[in-house]
Design a protein around this motif. Sequence first.
Motif, PDB file in Angstrom:
ATOM      1  N   LYS A  55     -26.094  16.903 -47.631  1.00 29.92           N
ATOM      2  CA  LYS A  55     -25.030  16.117 -48.253  1.00 29.92           C
ATOM      3  C   LYS A  55     -23.903  15.799 -47.285  1.00 29.92           C
ATOM      4  CE  LYS A  55     -25.942  17.797 -52.861  1.00 29.92           C
ATOM      5  NZ  LYS A  55     -25.492  18.606 -53.968  1.00 29.92           N
ATOM      6  N   LYS A  56     -23.349  16.824 -46.670  1.00 27.17           N
ATOM      7  CA  LYS A  56     -22.195  16.614 -45.793  1.00 27.17           C
ATOM      8  C   LYS A  56     -22.619  16.799 -44.348  1.00 27.17           C
ATOM      9  CE  LYS A  56     -18.041  17.325 -48.270  1.00 27.17           C
ATOM     10  NZ  LYS A  56     -16.703  17.765 -48.023  1.00 27.17           N
ATOM     11  N   LYS A  57     -22.419  15.755 -43.581  1.00 32.19           N
ATOM     12  CA  LYS A  57     -22.679  15.866 -42.152  1.00 32.19           C
ATOM     13  C   LYS A  57     -21.735  14.914 -41.436  1.00 32.19           C
ATOM     14  CE  LYS A  57     -26.714  12.932 -42.667  1.00 32.19           C
ATOM     15  NZ  LYS A  57     -28.146  12.874 -42.581  1.00 32.19           N
ATOM     16  N   LEU A  58     -21.473  15.232 -40.194  1.00 34.82           N
ATOM     17  CA  LEU A  58     -20.602  14.412 -39.373  1.00 34.82           C
ATOM     18  C   LEU A  58     -21.465  13.737 -38.318  1.00 34.82           C
ATOM     19  CD1 LEU A  58     -17.689  13.600 -38.498  1.00 34.82           C
ATOM     20  CD2 LEU A  58     -17.739  15.560 -36.980  1.00 34.82           C
ATOM     21  N   LEU A  59     -21.337  12.430 -38.206  1.00 36.75           N
ATOM     22  CA  LEU A  59     -22.091  11.672 -37.214  1.00 36.75           C
ATOM     23  C   LEU A  59     -21.159  11.308 -36.062  1.00 36.75           C
ATOM     24  CD1 LEU A  59     -24.594  10.095 -36.244  1.00 36.75           C
ATOM     25  CD2 LEU A  59     -23.746   8.161 -37.570  1.00 36.75           C
ATOM     26  N   ILE A  60     -21.516  11.757 -34.868  1.00 37.46           N
ATOM     27  CA  ILE A  60     -20.765  11.409 -33.662  1.00 37.46           C
ATOM     28  C   ILE A  60     -21.674  10.531 -32.810  1.00 37.46           C
ATOM     29  CG2 ILE A  60     -19.584  12.254 -31.606  1.00 37.46           C
ATOM     30  CD1 ILE A  60     -19.144  14.905 -33.082  1.00 37.46           C
ATOM     31  N   SER A  61     -21.218   9.319 -32.498  1.00 37.59           N
ATOM     32  CA  SER A  61     -22.020   8.374 -31.715  1.00 37.59           C
ATOM     33  C   SER A  61     -21.287   7.988 -30.447  1.00 37.59           C
ATOM     34  CB  SER A  61     -22.282   7.100 -32.520  1.00 37.59           C
ATOM     35  OG  SER A  61     -22.891   7.391 -33.736  1.00 37.59           O
ATOM     36  N   VAL A  62     -22.071   7.663 -29.423  1.00 43.39           N
ATOM     37  CA  VAL A  62     -21.542   7.135 -28.170  1.00 43.39           C
ATOM     38  C   VAL A  62     -22.351   5.884 -27.851  1.00 43.39           C
ATOM     39  CG1 VAL A  62     -21.074   7.587 -25.729  1.00 43.39           C
ATOM     40  CG2 VAL A  62     -21.024   9.475 -27.367  1.00 43.39           C
ATOM     41  N   ASP A  63     -21.671   4.735 -27.723  1.00 49.68           N
ATOM     42  CA  ASP A  63     -22.425   3.508 -27.421  1.00 49.68           C
ATOM     43  C   ASP A  63     -22.582   3.334 -25.919  1.00 49.68           C
ATOM     44  OD1 ASP A  63     -20.020   2.485 -26.470  1.00 49.68           O
ATOM     45  OD2 ASP A  63     -19.808   0.977 -28.020  1.00 49.68           O
ATOM     46  N   GLU A  64     -23.222   2.248 -25.500  1.00 47.33           N
ATOM     47  CA  GLU A  64     -23.520   2.050 -24.088  1.00 47.33           C
ATOM     48  C   GLU A  64     -22.272   1.870 -23.229  1.00 47.33           C
ATOM     49  OE1 GLU A  64     -25.800  -1.448 -23.230  1.00 47.33           O
ATOM     50  OE2 GLU A  64     -24.661  -2.665 -24.650  1.00 47.33           O
ATOM     51  N   ASN A  65     -21.127   1.550 -23.870  1.00 42.05           N
ATOM     52  CA  ASN A  65     -19.862   1.410 -23.143  1.00 42.05           C
ATOM     53  C   ASN A  65     -19.044   2.691 -23.161  1.00 42.05           C
ATOM     54  OD1 ASN A  65     -20.386  -1.339 -22.568  1.00 42.05           O
ATOM     55  ND2 ASN A  65     -19.751  -1.860 -24.640  1.00 42.05           N
ATOM     56  N   ASN A  66     -19.665   3.795 -23.587  1.00 45.39           N
ATOM     57  CA  ASN A  66     -19.040   5.118 -23.658  1.00 45.39           C
ATOM     58  C   ASN A  66     -17.859   5.165 -24.620  1.00 45.39           C
ATOM     59  OD1 ASN A  66     -20.779   6.440 -21.658  1.00 45.39           O
ATOM     60  ND2 ASN A  66     -19.846   4.951 -20.280  1.00 45.39           N
ATOM     61  N   VAL A  67     -17.962   4.409 -25.714  1.00 48.05           N
ATOM     62  CA  VAL A  67     -16.960   4.446 -26.774  1.00 48.05           C
ATOM     63  C   VAL A  67     -17.458   5.440 -27.819  1.00 48.05           C
ATOM     64  CG1 VAL A  67     -15.788   3.111 -28.557  1.00 48.05           C
ATOM     65  CG2 VAL A  67     -16.292   2.068 -26.344  1.00 48.05           C
ATOM     66  N   ALA A  83     -11.727  16.524 -35.409  1.00 46.45           N
ATOM     67  CA  ALA A  83     -12.696  16.492 -36.510  1.00 46.45           C
ATOM     68  C   ALA A  83     -13.653  17.681 -36.443  1.00 46.45           C
ATOM     69  CB  ALA A  83     -13.477  15.176 -36.474  1.00 46.45           C
ATOM     70  N   VAL A  84     -14.108  18.026 -35.248  1.00 44.86           N
ATOM     71  CA  VAL A  84     -15.025  19.158 -35.091  1.00 44.86           C
ATOM     72  C   VAL A  84     -14.309  20.468 -35.409  1.00 44.86           C
ATOM     73  CG1 VAL A  84     -16.348  20.480 -33.391  1.00 44.86           C
ATOM     74  CG2 VAL A  84     -16.556  17.999 -33.463  1.00 44.86           C
ATOM     75  N   ASN A  85     -13.050  20.593 -35.011  1.00 45.07           N
ATOM     76  CA  ASN A  85     -12.299  21.825 -35.267  1.00 45.07           C
ATOM     77  C   ASN A  85     -12.028  22.044 -36.749  1.00 45.07           C
ATOM     78  OD1 ASN A  85     -12.201  22.671 -32.596  1.00 45.07           O
ATOM     79  ND2 ASN A  85     -10.309  21.576 -32.182  1.00 45.07           N
ATOM     80  N   THR A  86     -11.990  20.960 -37.544  1.00 50.23           N
ATOM     81  CA  THR A  86     -11.724  21.106 -38.981  1.00 50.23           C
ATOM     82  C   THR A  86     -12.996  21.300 -39.798  1.00 50.23           C
ATOM     83  OG1 THR A  86     -11.766  18.708 -39.286  1.00 50.23           O
ATOM     84  CG2 THR A  86      -9.617  19.725 -38.860  1.00 50.23           C
ATOM     85  N   LEU A  87     -14.158  21.228 -39.143  1.00 52.90           N
ATOM     86  CA  LEU A  87     -15.424  21.364 -39.856  1.00 52.90           C
ATOM     87  C   LEU A  87     -15.726  22.807 -40.226  1.00 52.90           C
ATOM     88  CD1 LEU A  87     -17.944  19.133 -37.862  1.00 52.90           C
ATOM     89  CD2 LEU A  87     -16.978  18.687 -40.091  1.00 52.90           C
ATOM     90  N   ASP A  88     -16.477  22.955 -41.302  1.00 53.52           N
ATOM     91  CA  ASP A  88     -17.050  24.240 -41.649  1.00 53.52           C
ATOM     92  C   ASP A  88     -18.179  24.513 -40.656  1.00 53.52           C
ATOM     93  OD1 ASP A  88     -17.860  26.514 -42.997  1.00 53.52           O
ATOM     94  OD2 ASP A  88     -19.100  25.399 -44.426  1.00 53.52           O
ATOM     95  N   LYS A  89     -18.345  25.747 -40.230  1.00 52.31           N
ATOM     96  CA  LYS A  89     -19.350  26.098 -39.210  1.00 52.31           C
ATOM     97  C   LYS A  89     -20.774  25.792 -39.668  1.00 52.31           C
ATOM     98  CE  LYS A  89     -16.321  27.830 -36.395  1.00 52.31           C
ATOM     99  NZ  LYS A  89     -15.730  26.939 -35.468  1.00 52.31           N
ATOM    100  N   GLU A  90     -21.010  25.703 -40.985  1.00 50.59           N
ATOM    101  CA  GLU A  90     -22.343  25.438 -41.509  1.00 50.59           C
ATOM    102  C   GLU A  90     -22.637  23.943 -41.615  1.00 50.59           C
ATOM    103  OE1 GLU A  90     -24.500  27.916 -41.974  1.00 50.59           O
ATOM    104  OE2 GLU A  90     -22.892  29.157 -41.196  1.00 50.59           O
ATOM    105  N   GLN A  91     -21.613  23.106 -41.524  1.00 49.97           N
ATOM    106  CA  GLN A  91     -21.806  21.668 -41.667  1.00 49.97           C
ATOM    107  C   GLN A  91     -22.553  21.095 -40.464  1.00 49.97           C
ATOM    108  OE1 GLN A  91     -18.219  19.609 -42.606  1.00 49.97           O
ATOM    109  NE2 GLN A  91     -19.206  17.621 -42.758  1.00 49.97           N
ATOM    110  N   LEU A  92     -23.523  20.242 -40.739  1.00 46.33           N
ATOM    111  CA  LEU A  92     -24.353  19.655 -39.699  1.00 46.33           C
ATOM    112  C   LEU A  92     -23.597  18.540 -38.960  1.00 46.33           C
ATOM    113  CD1 LEU A  92     -27.175  19.395 -38.357  1.00 46.33           C
ATOM    114  CD2 LEU A  92     -27.704  17.698 -40.107  1.00 46.33           C
ATOM    115  N   VAL A  93     -23.732  18.537 -37.646  1.00 43.86           N
ATOM    116  CA  VAL A  93     -23.189  17.467 -36.813  1.00 43.86           C
ATOM    117  C   VAL A  93     -24.366  16.762 -36.159  1.00 43.86           C
ATOM    118  CG1 VAL A  93     -21.762  16.901 -34.805  1.00 43.86           C
ATOM    119  CG2 VAL A  93     -21.054  18.726 -36.350  1.00 43.86           C
TER     120      VAL A  93
END
Length: 129
Positions: A55-67, A83-93
């Motif tokens: 249900k809850k996951k955080l998506l971190i993306s990096v495009d070809e321009n390193n954005v 955002a990562v520091n506020t996550l629960d340790k069990e939440q999927l990234v």
Amino acid sequence: MIKLPKNEGLNIVPFIDIMLVLLAIVLSISTFIAHGQIKVELPKSEFAESSSDEKKKLLISVDENNVFYLDDKTATLDEVKEAVNTLDKEQLVELKSDKNSKFESFVQIIDILKGAKHTNFQIITERQR
């Protein structure tokens, strides 16, 4: 009754210019909406697995321009760290990195996860055919 001088009428050229600009804006926005995501060409992997449906996951993306992107919204490296520091340790990234982006960008994300002692993450790749 209003009389217009001869050979003078309504000039519709500015109206047509405005309509063409509006058409270009609508077409460019609708193209982004149709795709609905950031263009990231994933590296290929022989043993790629399909994404889990948690249900809850955080998506971190990096495009070809390193954005960097957090859930398809542009973000700075500091915003990713926050955002990562506020996550629960069990939440999927989930990590998506374009195959043409710098490896350094990917390492920076991994470093942020290590610093937050967050070990529940997966690297998204495309299945090799």
